[in-house]
Design a protein around this motif. Structure first.
Motif, mmCIF file in Angstrom:
data_model
loop_
_atom_site.group_PDB
_atom_site.id
_atom_site.type_symbol
_atom_site.label_atom_id
_atom_site.label_comp_id
_atom_site.label_asym_id
_atom_site.label_seq_id
_atom_site.Cartn_x
_atom_site.Cartn_y
_atom_site.Cartn_z
ATOM 1 N N ALA A 142 0.827 -1.212 0.000
ATOM 2 C CA ALA A 142 0.000 0.000 0.000
ATOM 3 C C ALA A 142 0.861 1.261 0.000
ATOM 4 C CB ALA A 142 -0.934 -0.010 1.202
ATOM 5 N N LEU A 143 1.911 1.264 0.817
ATOM 6 C CA LEU A 143 2.775 2.445 0.893
ATOM 7 C C LEU A 143 3.540 2.668 -0.405
ATOM 8 C CD1 LEU A 143 4.201 2.097 4.539
ATOM 9 C CD2 LEU A 143 2.499 3.744 3.722
ATOM 10 N N VAL A 144 4.083 1.607 -0.969
ATOM 11 C CA VAL A 144 4.842 1.736 -2.216
ATOM 12 C C VAL A 144 3.925 2.139 -3.367
ATOM 13 C CG1 VAL A 144 6.245 0.492 -3.905
ATOM 14 C CG2 VAL A 144 6.673 0.176 -1.459
ATOM 15 N N SER A 145 2.714 1.570 -3.391
ATOM 16 C CA SER A 145 1.761 1.920 -4.446
ATOM 17 C C SER A 145 1.357 3.389 -4.358
ATOM 18 C CB SER A 145 0.518 1.037 -4.347
ATOM 19 O OG SER A 145 0.848 -0.322 -4.546
ATOM 20 N N GLU A 146 1.142 3.857 -3.140
ATOM 21 C CA GLU A 146 0.756 5.259 -2.970
ATOM 22 C C GLU A 146 1.900 6.191 -3.395
ATOM 23 O OE1 GLU A 146 -1.647 7.935 0.321
ATOM 24 O OE2 GLU A 146 -0.864 5.969 0.873
ATOM 25 N N MET A 147 3.123 5.795 -3.084
ATOM 26 C CA MET A 147 4.267 6.587 -3.522
ATOM 27 C C MET A 147 4.330 6.637 -5.047
ATOM 28 S SD MET A 147 8.316 6.068 -2.624
ATOM 29 C CE MET A 147 8.082 6.472 -0.902
ATOM 30 N N ALA A 148 4.015 5.525 -5.697
ATOM 31 C CA ALA A 148 4.016 5.493 -7.161
ATOM 32 C C ALA A 148 2.968 6.435 -7.737
ATOM 33 C CB ALA A 148 3.774 4.064 -7.650
ATOM 34 N N VAL A 149 1.801 6.507 -7.101
ATOM 35 C CA VAL A 149 0.759 7.428 -7.556
ATOM 36 C C VAL A 149 1.232 8.871 -7.419
ATOM 37 C CG1 VAL A 149 -1.546 8.313 -7.057
ATOM 38 C CG2 VAL A 149 -1.142 5.845 -7.096
ATOM 39 N N LEU A 150 1.825 9.188 -6.277
ATOM 40 C CA LEU A 150 2.327 10.540 -6.054
ATOM 41 C C LEU A 150 3.415 10.897 -7.068
ATOM 42 C CD1 LEU A 150 2.388 10.641 -2.174
ATOM 43 C CD2 LEU A 150 1.456 12.443 -3.625
ATOM 44 N N ARG A 151 4.264 9.932 -7.344
ATOM 45 C CA ARG A 151 5.319 10.168 -8.326
ATOM 46 C C ARG A 151 4.709 10.485 -9.693
ATOM 47 N NH1 ARG A 151 8.423 7.322 -12.115
ATOM 48 N NH2 ARG A 151 10.609 8.031 -12.192
ATOM 49 N N GLY A 152 3.665 9.749 -10.071
ATOM 50 C CA GLY A 152 2.990 10.020 -11.327
ATOM 51 C C GLY A 152 2.365 11.404 -11.368
ATOM 52 N N MET A 153 1.792 11.826 -10.240
ATOM 53 C CA MET A 153 1.207 13.168 -10.165
ATOM 54 C C MET A 153 2.288 14.236 -10.314
ATOM 55 S SD MET A 153 -1.470 12.501 -7.021
ATOM 56 C CE MET A 153 -1.986 14.222 -6.896
ATOM 57 N N SER A 154 3.425 14.013 -9.658
ATOM 58 C CA SER A 154 4.525 14.975 -9.747
ATOM 59 C C SER A 154 5.074 15.046 -11.169
ATOM 60 C CB SER A 154 5.633 14.590 -8.762
ATOM 61 O OG SER A 154 6.629 15.582 -8.696
ATOM 62 N N LEU A 155 5.166 13.900 -11.841
ATOM 63 C CA LEU A 155 5.601 13.893 -13.233
ATOM 64 C C LEU A 155 4.627 14.658 -14.135
ATOM 65 C CD1 LEU A 155 6.893 10.233 -13.694
ATOM 66 C CD2 LEU A 155 8.203 12.311 -14.166
ATOM 67 N N ALA A 156 3.342 14.564 -13.838
ATOM 68 C CA ALA A 156 2.349 15.289 -14.629
ATOM 69 C C ALA A 156 2.518 16.794 -14.482
ATOM 70 C CB ALA A 156 0.939 14.864 -14.218
ATOM 71 N N VAL A 157 2.849 17.244 -13.268
ATOM 72 C CA VAL A 157 3.112 18.662 -13.065
ATOM 73 C C VAL A 157 4.382 19.068 -13.812
ATOM 74 C CG1 VAL A 157 3.627 20.446 -11.354
ATOM 75 C CG2 VAL A 157 1.881 18.752 -10.870
#
Length: 384
Positions: free
Chosen positions: A286-301
């Motif tokens: 769960a923690l690693v998956s959530e970090m991956a989502v955040l990373r994707g959001m940061s890449l979008a910015v």
């Protein structure tokens, strides 16, 4: 709904070799650094590391070659930033100058300002801090009282700033100050000034945190004489300029990885002790998956910045969600250890956890408090 959604993006594969080179450099540089020191990362300053990165050509990646930069896009800087933070490198000396001060000067500065400051940043010879927050104002930047008054030599500055990150390591500050009107005028009459921190009348007073570290400071200005070219951009347009600057500050991977040293060390110790129960596996996933989502959001910015957009609201979302996640990592691992008295906790894990338990509360303060960010997000969604 007024907020424009960002596309899902991934970093270009052309940067794979660059990432490998950075990772090898940092592996060698950081090989003897323990996790509890790595946990300090972007609040820890090493001028030696900053200049070593500059020698590699890795400062000013997004800045034009004409001014000493590499002329690359924000994906290259994302890769470099991610590797630096993931390994816990002490980046605070150059971080603000590279991330936002030099880009702000390139966007709003005069040609003379660009020629003077930007090459120094790229060489690791000019470190910047940000002068925004003031005593008794909290996160209400519009209530700024520090004032620069014009005179025959330029400007005379009086006032103070607080929570100024690594000011005691810096050569310059870009400060938001009032140049006209009164506090009641709010955003009107605010301007940005480049301040040489070696000038007479400036006092920098470090603030020691609970962990015994110093990265925040108070900075006092008493009749500080600034040159006419201290003004950056247009007088009275500082509020608009600062909002553009904050998109650089709030969008990067530093809003994801503040707890990465703890998470990595805990996972290493789970492997070493062969902890294989399903609840623990679920928690790690769960923690690693959530970090991956955040990373994707940061890449979008990052892509939005490359497109020339000003993703202020989206960057605020990443920062708010990211710092909440960073704090939750600390709490989840603390709770897990408390429920597992049979787990052999290493001294290094205890030291790393102890530091982050003390510092984690600041994650949702730096770069804008949670309340301010959610106000920005609400306005972007048309809710206020």
């Amino acid at each position: 709904m007024l907020l424009k959604p960002l596309d899902r993006v991934t970093e270009p594969h052309a940067l794979d070799n660059f990432r490998t080179s950075v990772r090898k450099f940092l592996r060698d540089y950081m090989k003897t650094t323990p996790p509890h020191v790595r946990a300090r990362s972007w609040v820890a300053a090493s001028e030696e590391l900053s200049r070593a990165l500059a020698q590699q050509g890795w400062l000013g990646l997004t800045l034009p070659k004409s001014h000493g930069g590499a002329g690359l896009d924000y994906y290259a800087r994302f890769v470099l930033s991610e590797e630096l933070l993931a390994c816990g490198a002490p980046v605070a000396a150059h971080w603000i100058a590279d991330r936002q001060s030099a880009p702000v000067i390139m966007r709003y500065g005069t040609e003379a300002q660009k020629d003077f400051y930007v090459p120094k940043v790229c060489r690791g010879e000019a470190f910047f801090c940000i002068g925004m927050s003031e005593p008794d104002s909290g996160s209400d930047l519009a209530s700024i009282r520090s004032r620069a008054v014009p005179n025959d030599k330029g400007w005379v500055l009086n006032g103070s700033k607080i929570w100024t990150t690594v000011a005691h390591h810096c050569h310059y500050m870009i400060a938001l100050v009032r140049t006209s009107g009164e506090t009641a005028d709010r955003q009107q009459g605010l301007s940005q000034m480049i301040i040489d921190l070696s000038l007479p009348g400036i006092t920098i007073r470090p603030i020691e945190d609970m962990a015994g570290d110093v990265h925040f400071n108070e900075v006092f200005f008493e009749d500080v004489q600034l040159a006419p070219d201290a003004l950056i951009g247009q007088e009275g347009k500082g509020w608009e300029q600062v909002n553009a600057e904050l998109s650089f500050e709030r969008s990067g991977p530093e809003r994801i990885y503040s707890s990465i040293a703890l998470l990595s060390l805990w996972i290493d110790e789970l492997r070493a002790q062969s902890v294989i129960d399903q609840p623990t596996h679920n928690m790690v996933g769960a923690l690693v998956s959530e970090m991956a989502v955040l990373r994707g959001m940061s890449l979008a910015v990052t892509q939005a910045l490359i497109n020339g957009e000003n993703p202020m609201v989206q960057a605020s979302l990443v920062k708010d969600y990211g710092t909440e996640f960073e704090q939750r990592v600390i709490q989840r691992i603390t709770d897990w250890l408390g429920a597992r008295p049979d787990f052999a906790v290493s001294g290094e894990l205890i030291r790393t956890l102890a530091y982050l338990e003390q510092m984690g509360v600041t994650f949702s303060l730096r770069g804008g408090t949670r309340e301010i960010l959610r106000g920005i997000i609400a306005r972007g969604l048309g809710m206020r």
